[in-house]
Design an enzyme around this catalytic site. Structure first.
Site, PDB file in Angstrom:
ATOM      1  N   GLY A 293       0.820  -1.198   0.000  1.00 20.18           N
ATOM      2  CA  GLY A 293       0.000   0.000   0.000  1.00 20.18           C
ATOM      3  C   GLY A 293       0.858   1.253   0.000  1.00 20.18           C
ATOM      4  O   GLY A 293       2.064   1.204  -0.183  1.00 20.18           O
ATOM      5  N   GLY A 294       0.203   2.401   0.236  1.00 20.33           N
ATOM      6  CA  GLY A 294       0.910   3.679   0.246  1.00 20.33           C
ATOM      7  C   GLY A 294       0.141   4.783  -0.439  1.00 20.33           C
ATOM      8  O   GLY A 294       0.732   5.708  -0.995  1.00 20.33           O
ATOM      9  N   ALA A 295      -1.205   4.706  -0.382  1.00 19.56           N
ATOM     10  CA  ALA A 295      -2.073   5.756  -0.932  1.00 19.56           C
ATOM     11  C   ALA A 295      -1.793   6.033  -2.409  1.00 19.56           C
ATOM     12  O   ALA A 295      -2.002   7.148  -2.879  1.00 19.56           O
ATOM     13  CB  ALA A 295      -1.944   7.046  -0.113  1.00 19.56           C
TER      14      ALA A 295
ATOM     15  N   GLN B 103      -2.479  -4.710   0.385  1.00 14.45           N
ATOM     16  CA  GLN B 103      -2.852  -3.957   1.581  1.00 14.45           C
ATOM     17  C   GLN B 103      -3.165  -2.520   1.200  1.00 14.45           C
ATOM     18  O   GLN B 103      -2.417  -1.886   0.464  1.00 14.45           O
ATOM     19  CB  GLN B 103      -1.713  -3.998   2.612  1.00 14.45           C
ATOM     20  CG  GLN B 103      -2.053  -3.390   3.962  1.00 14.45           C
ATOM     21  CD  GLN B 103      -1.578  -1.951   4.113  1.00 14.45           C
ATOM     22  OE1 GLN B 103      -0.710  -1.507   3.373  1.00 14.45           O
ATOM     23  NE2 GLN B 103      -2.136  -1.231   5.075  1.00 14.45           N
ATOM     24  N   SER B 104      -4.305  -2.004   1.669  1.00 11.38           N
ATOM     25  CA  SER B 104      -4.714  -0.621   1.435  1.00 11.38           C
ATOM     26  C   SER B 104      -4.785  -0.343  -0.071  1.00 11.38           C
ATOM     27  O   SER B 104      -5.513  -1.017  -0.787  1.00 11.38           O
ATOM     28  CB  SER B 104      -3.743   0.328   2.152  1.00 11.38           C
ATOM     29  OG  SER B 104      -4.215   1.650   2.145  1.00 11.38           O
ATOM     30  N   ALA B 105      -4.020   0.650  -0.562  1.00 11.76           N
ATOM     31  CA  ALA B 105      -4.023   0.925  -2.001  1.00 11.76           C
ATOM     32  C   ALA B 105      -3.568  -0.300  -2.784  1.00 11.76           C
ATOM     33  O   ALA B 105      -4.035  -0.551  -3.898  1.00 11.76           O
ATOM     34  CB  ALA B 105      -3.118   2.116  -2.307  1.00 11.76           C
TER      35      ALA B 105
ATOM     36  N   ASP C 297     -11.025   1.469  11.285  1.00 15.79           N
ATOM     37  CA  ASP C 297     -10.212   1.985  10.182  1.00 15.79           C
ATOM     38  C   ASP C 297     -10.861   3.266   9.667  1.00 15.79           C
ATOM     39  O   ASP C 297     -11.974   3.242   9.146  1.00 15.79           O
ATOM     40  CB  ASP C 297     -10.133   0.941   9.064  1.00 15.79           C
ATOM     41  CG  ASP C 297      -9.146   1.304   7.968  1.00 15.79           C
ATOM     42  OD1 ASP C 297      -8.905   2.506   7.763  1.00 15.79           O
ATOM     43  OD2 ASP C 297      -8.623   0.386   7.326  1.00 15.79           O
TER      44      ASP C 297
ATOM     45  N   HIS D  25      -6.352   1.152  10.587  1.00 13.56           N
ATOM     46  CA  HIS D  25      -5.790   0.867   9.267  1.00 13.56           C
ATOM     47  C   HIS D  25      -4.402   0.245   9.362  1.00 13.56           C
ATOM     48  O   HIS D  25      -4.015  -0.561   8.503  1.00 13.56           O
ATOM     49  CB  HIS D  25      -5.722   2.169   8.459  1.00 13.56           C
ATOM     50  CG  HIS D  25      -5.506   1.978   6.998  1.00 13.56           C
ATOM     51  ND1 HIS D  25      -6.448   1.399   6.173  1.00 13.56           N
ATOM     52  CD2 HIS D  25      -4.451   2.291   6.195  1.00 13.56           C
ATOM     53  CE1 HIS D  25      -5.994   1.365   4.926  1.00 13.56           C
ATOM     54  NE2 HIS D  25      -4.786   1.894   4.915  1.00 13.56           N
TER      55      HIS D  25
END
Length: 476
Positions: free
Chosen positions: A214-216, A285-287, A388, A420
């Site tokens: 991830g990492g936006a 994960q995430s993005a 989250d 998150h």
């Protein structure tokens, strides 16, 4: 003591209507013996507007909805895909790599390895540093001086400081362990590299987790998965952490293309590193969860004959693990804006507002013209913390409900009180038992009870008071 399963029904769906399975997991300091299981009926209408496909392809897979019981951790969900017909695909469009060297899975030398030399890696790092510096300056021109972004940045600094003891230990492992193969080239674009985390035990082919960090969509990097890679490799699982171009170096279509190329490399070459090409799992994960979901949906559309030729098969993916991801971008634009990822930046990342549907897996699978791809999707297991605030847990619940309603295999596991970053960073750094980690290991190892029961000393990396402070100051 086996977990108690409490059935909670808000309203009973019609017998002909599939239901999404959802599990609520208590906090680690709550009573771990209680698990709440609820089923949600189908209250949604199919979106009839045309959705432009991400990309395309498919694999025949049929089965009934998973049933969870207190004893299912040993293999209830794994039954979904144990009998899947796997197709091998020798097609490989990434056969030539210009800066390869040799090495083995156990740290020695082998002609099949594509790891760069130290000199090449230093040169690559210098070039990447220059490139990333230039990109950061460009990124700052997008961000401006919005107060939300500034406060998030300050909180990020505090958060990183509190977890620094853990980061130092993980960083040492990343750079000096002979079982980490860094910067293996998988494509011809910038940042087309991946890291491999290999078990010490090299006997027999190992299951593989291909992980998209991830990492936006802005600050993702392959090393972010080093803690996950270290801990899964201790359970005899190979982990491939795939790097990809971030914004503004690339937009969402570049990220999906890079992820697909990285997965292709894993599918076609992991056997050279001791991996089992028939036991590959895709995780994000995430993005990274969003990018990985876009990639697998795009792949099954391609396989159905509606896209370009393919270099890997979706049937090689035994299951998809989505951690804290967002899958319907139309529902998240305003939320991201309120959290500091401003609308103008986000729309630039996603190539404009008109592309939001194209890169929303939850909407793409509802396209009436793509009904035939559903059977080719692997099982989807979505993990999310109920606290989250970066991506609300409703994002995973909604995607799982949509998939199940369409006939795909989907399960969402909610972890009560988790944020998150709790599931991905704080909990693994806490040591001891990690619920989500064990849930993943149970699925990956399947019926191998000996491997599942293997005792691994997960030591604490950060003092508890610092983890609790990090929980509160986390900007994510």
């Amino acid at each position: 003591m086996p977990s108690q399963i409490l059935q909670i029904s808000h309203h009973l769906p019609p017998k002909s209507s599939p239901s999404t399975e959802m599990m609520f997991k208590s906090l680690i300091y709550d009573d771990p013996s209680t698990t709440l299981l609820s089923r949600f009926g189908d209250d949604h209408h199919t979106i009839s507007s045309t959705v432009k496909p991400l990309l395309s392809r498919s694999s025949s897979y049929n089965g009934t909805a998973m049933k969870t019981s207190s004893s299912s951790s040993a293999g209830g969900f794994t039954g979904w895909y144990q009998n899947r017909r796997r197709r091998s695909n020798s097609d490989n469009c990434l056969s030539a790599f210009s800066d390869d060297t040799n090495g083995t899975a156990d740290g020695g030398n082998n002609s099949g390895d594509r790891q760069t030399t130290i000199g090449q890696e230093v040169g690559h790092a210098a070039a990447e540093t220059f490139l990333l510096t230039r990109l950061c300056l460009k990124l700052l021109s997008y961000l401006g001086v919005g107060y939300r972004w500034i406060t998030r940045f300050m909180a990020l600094g505090c958060y990183a400081f509190l977890l620094m003891p853990g980061f130092i230990q993980v960083g040492y492992y990343y750079f000096f362990s002979p079982y980490v193969r860094r910067s293996i080239v998988y494509g011809d674009q910038p940042r087309n590299r991946l890291d491999l985390y290999l078990p010490k035990n090299s006997t027999g082919p190992k299951p593989v987790v291909a992980f998209v960090t991830g990492g936006a969509w802005i600050i993702g990097y392959k090393a972010w998965g080093s803690l996950l890679g270290q801990q899964l490799s201790e359970r005899d699982i190979i982990v491939a952490c795939i790097d990809y171009r971030n914004f503004p170096q690339g937009s969402i279509s570049d990220m999906v293309k890079d992820a697909s190329s990285g997965i292709s490399f894993v599918c076609n070459h992991i056997a050279e590193y001791g991996g089992d090409p028939d036991r590959i799992y895709l995780m994000g994960q995430s993005a990274g969860a969003h990018i990985a979901a876009c990639t697998i949906v795009e792949q099954v559309i391609k396989e159905s004959g509606e896209g370009d030729s393919v270099s890997w098969s979706s049937s090689q993916i035994n299951a998809y693990f989505g951690l804290s991801g967002g899958y319907n971008l139309l529902n998240l634009v305003d939320h991201f804006h309120s959290r500091g990822l401003y609308r103008s930046i986000f729309l630039s990342i996603m190539e404009g507002e008109e592309s939001l549907r194209q890169f929303s897996p939850e909407l793409v699978v509802q396209n009436p013209n793509l009904k035939h791809i559903i059977a080719r999707l692997p099982p989807f297991i979505l993990f999310h913390g109920t606290d989250d605030y970066s991506i609300p847990s409703d994002a995973s619940k909604s995607f799982a409900e949509t998939l199940q309603r369409l006939g795909a295999k989907a399960k969402v596991i909610l972890y009560e009180g988790k944020t998150h970053t709790d599931l991905f960073l704080q909990d693994p750094m806490r040591g001891g038992i990690d619920e989500m980690f064990e849930d993943i290991v149970t699925v990956v190892l399947g019926d191998d009870q000996e491997a599942i029961g293997k005792s691994v000393d997960r030591r604490r990396l950060v003092p508890e008071f610092m983890l609790k402070l990090a929980h509160w100051v986390s900007p994510f």
